[in-house]
Design a protein around this motif. Structure first.
Motif, PDB file in Angstrom:
ATOM      1  N   TYR A   9     -42.180 -16.268 -10.393  1.00 56.26           N
ATOM      2  CA  TYR A   9     -42.991 -16.517  -9.184  1.00 56.26           C
ATOM      3  C   TYR A   9     -43.811 -17.802  -9.261  1.00 56.26           C
ATOM      4  O   TYR A   9     -44.065 -18.417  -8.207  1.00 56.26           O
ATOM      5  N   HIS A  57     -51.479 -13.456 -17.543  1.00 56.61           N
ATOM      6  CA  HIS A  57     -51.528 -13.262 -16.095  1.00 56.61           C
ATOM      7  C   HIS A  57     -50.365 -12.359 -15.696  1.00 56.61           C
ATOM      8  O   HIS A  57     -49.205 -12.781 -15.764  1.00 56.61           O
ATOM      9  N   PRO A  72     -49.509  -7.990  -3.393  1.00 53.44           N
ATOM     10  CA  PRO A  72     -48.859  -9.289  -3.180  1.00 53.44           C
ATOM     11  C   PRO A  72     -49.024  -9.748  -1.735  1.00 53.44           C
ATOM     12  O   PRO A  72     -49.194  -8.945  -0.823  1.00 53.44           O
ATOM     13  N   SER A  73     -48.973 -11.051  -1.535  1.00 56.69           N
ATOM     14  CA  SER A  73     -49.110 -11.603  -0.198  1.00 56.69           C
ATOM     15  C   SER A  73     -47.926 -11.208   0.673  1.00 56.69           C
ATOM     16  O   SER A  73     -46.848 -10.842   0.188  1.00 56.69           O
ATOM     17  N   GLU A  76     -49.346 -17.066  -4.449  1.00 53.27           N
ATOM     18  CA  GLU A  76     -49.548 -16.742  -5.869  1.00 53.27           C
ATOM     19  C   GLU A  76     -48.894 -17.794  -6.767  1.00 53.27           C
ATOM     20  O   GLU A  76     -49.412 -18.101  -7.851  1.00 53.27           O
ATOM     21  N   LEU A  80     -45.078  -9.184  -7.870  1.00 54.55           N
ATOM     22  CA  LEU A  80     -44.442 -10.506  -7.819  1.00 54.55           C
ATOM     23  C   LEU A  80     -43.139 -10.510  -8.621  1.00 54.55           C
ATOM     24  O   LEU A  80     -43.026  -9.851  -9.651  1.00 54.55           O
ATOM     25  N   GLY A  96     -44.661 -11.150 -13.490  1.00 51.82           N
ATOM     26  CA  GLY A  96     -44.871 -10.319 -12.307  1.00 51.82           C
ATOM     27  C   GLY A  96     -44.320  -8.931 -12.532  1.00 51.82           C
ATOM     28  O   GLY A  96     -43.393  -8.733 -13.333  1.00 51.82           O
ATOM     29  N   SER A 136     -44.950 -13.239  -0.114  1.00 48.43           N
ATOM     30  CA  SER A 136     -44.242 -12.781  -1.303  1.00 48.43           C
ATOM     31  C   SER A 136     -43.332 -11.605  -0.980  1.00 48.43           C
ATOM     32  O   SER A 136     -42.179 -11.551  -1.439  1.00 48.43           O
ATOM     33  N   ALA A 190     -49.048 -10.456 -12.414  1.00 47.34           N
ATOM     34  CA  ALA A 190     -49.273 -10.401 -10.975  1.00 47.34           C
ATOM     35  C   ALA A 190     -48.560  -9.201 -10.373  1.00 47.34           C
ATOM     36  O   ALA A 190     -47.329  -9.079 -10.465  1.00 47.34           O
TER      37      ALA A 190
END
Length: 302
Positions: free
Chosen positions: A277, A268, A2-3, A284, A273, A242, A6, A270
């Motif tokens: 999210y 999807h 994750p970023s 994201e 997350l 997520g 995030s 993630a």
């Protein structure tokens, strides 16, 4: 991975006690009691009126907002069903998603402020949502209709799509489910481990909110738990979840059952997350919203 944004946001959600809203059955009952005394507003924010024409009608006791791009003919239409554990009203992130769909997808977005639990129970709510979806499909002409729901709203949206399939054989162009809550018992064996990492949700409060929404229905009734409603004959689905979400087990179970039934699912998941999210101000989340916009545009072009 994750970023950074995030990870920071997840830590902030924990720090401000966001999870306390669902920390216990008592916490949920207290929120419901406060809302009964002083209902929260579901009105759209004023800034939405700068880019959209907004009207409101009533379907029974439900206020239903019709949000259209200002000065442009909609290319598609969306029925958007908001989350909030069936006990919370439309909030800023929900309206921000509506704004994105109106501005970037040039969509007409119909947004019901459905009656919340415990007054709004599944036996009453699902039929009204089904009729709304059917009416929107019928009014669409050549344009596509996309059904979108997040969290509890995703459960209600999926139950409505299943009921419409069984009743009339109709379906929208696509169904988009964001962090769907599908099993109100919150009883999957993997959820205990997931809960420890979830910065937003806790099982005890979710179970109480689910009990209030189920009312007199059994917890495996498809109106309450659409995992039991079957997936054959449904529109193509897109699901976002997520791994820091106690409800990600519902999305995985949906994927398994839908594939068994031969349904089309774009999935999807993630890593790292949190719940919901795609509605959050994260890289994201922006990517997820871009995909949703693309799906709505595609429905309008089909």
């Amino acid at each position: 991975m994750p970023s950074l944004r995030s990870r920071v946001l997840s830590a902030a959600l924990v720090a401000v006690g966001r999870r306390r809203r669902f920390a216990s059955a008592e916490a949920v009952r207290d929120r419901v009691a406060r809302a009964a005394r002083r209902p929260a507003s579901h009105l759209p924010p004023r800034r939405l009126g700068r880019v959209a024409d907004i009207s409101r009608t009533f379907v029974g006791a439900w206020p239903v907002y019709d949000v259209c791009p200002r000065g442009a003919e909609p290319s598609a239409q969306v029925l958007y069903v908001h989350g909030g554990g069936y006990v919370d009203e439309l909030d800023r992130p929900h309206w921000e998603l509506v704004r994105t769909l109106v501005v970037r997808a040039r969509a007409r977005v119909v947004v019901p402020a459905y009656t919340l639990a415990p007054r709004g129970t599944a036996d009453r709510t699902v039929p009204i949502a089904t009729d709304l979806l059917s009416g929107l499909i019928a009014s669409g002409g050549d344009g596509g209709t996309v059904l979108i729901g997040d969290s509890a709203g995703a459960g209600l949206a999926l139950a409505a799509a299943q009921r419409l399939r069984d009743r009339d054989g109709e379906q929208p162009s696509r169904i988009v489910l964001i962090s769907p809550w599908l099993d109100v018992t919150v009883s999957h064996p993997d959820q205990a481990a997931l809960e420890a990492a979830d910065p937003v949700l806790a099982r005890a409060g979710l179970r109480e909110a689910g009990r209030l929404y189920a009312g007199t229905l059994a917890p495996d009734d498809p109106r309450v738990n659409p995992l039991h409603g079957g997936f054959a004959g449904l529109a193509p689905m897109t699901v976002f979840t997520g791994t820091r979400d106690v409800l990600t087990t519902d999305s995985r179970e949906l994927l398994r059952r839908a594939r068994e039934d031969g349904a089309e699912v774009e999935f999807h998941e993630a890593a790292g997350l949190p719940h919901g999210y795609p509605l959050l101000p994260l890289p994201e989340g922006r990517a997820a919203r871009a995909r949703i916009v693309e799906l709505v545009r595609s429905a309008g072009a089909a």
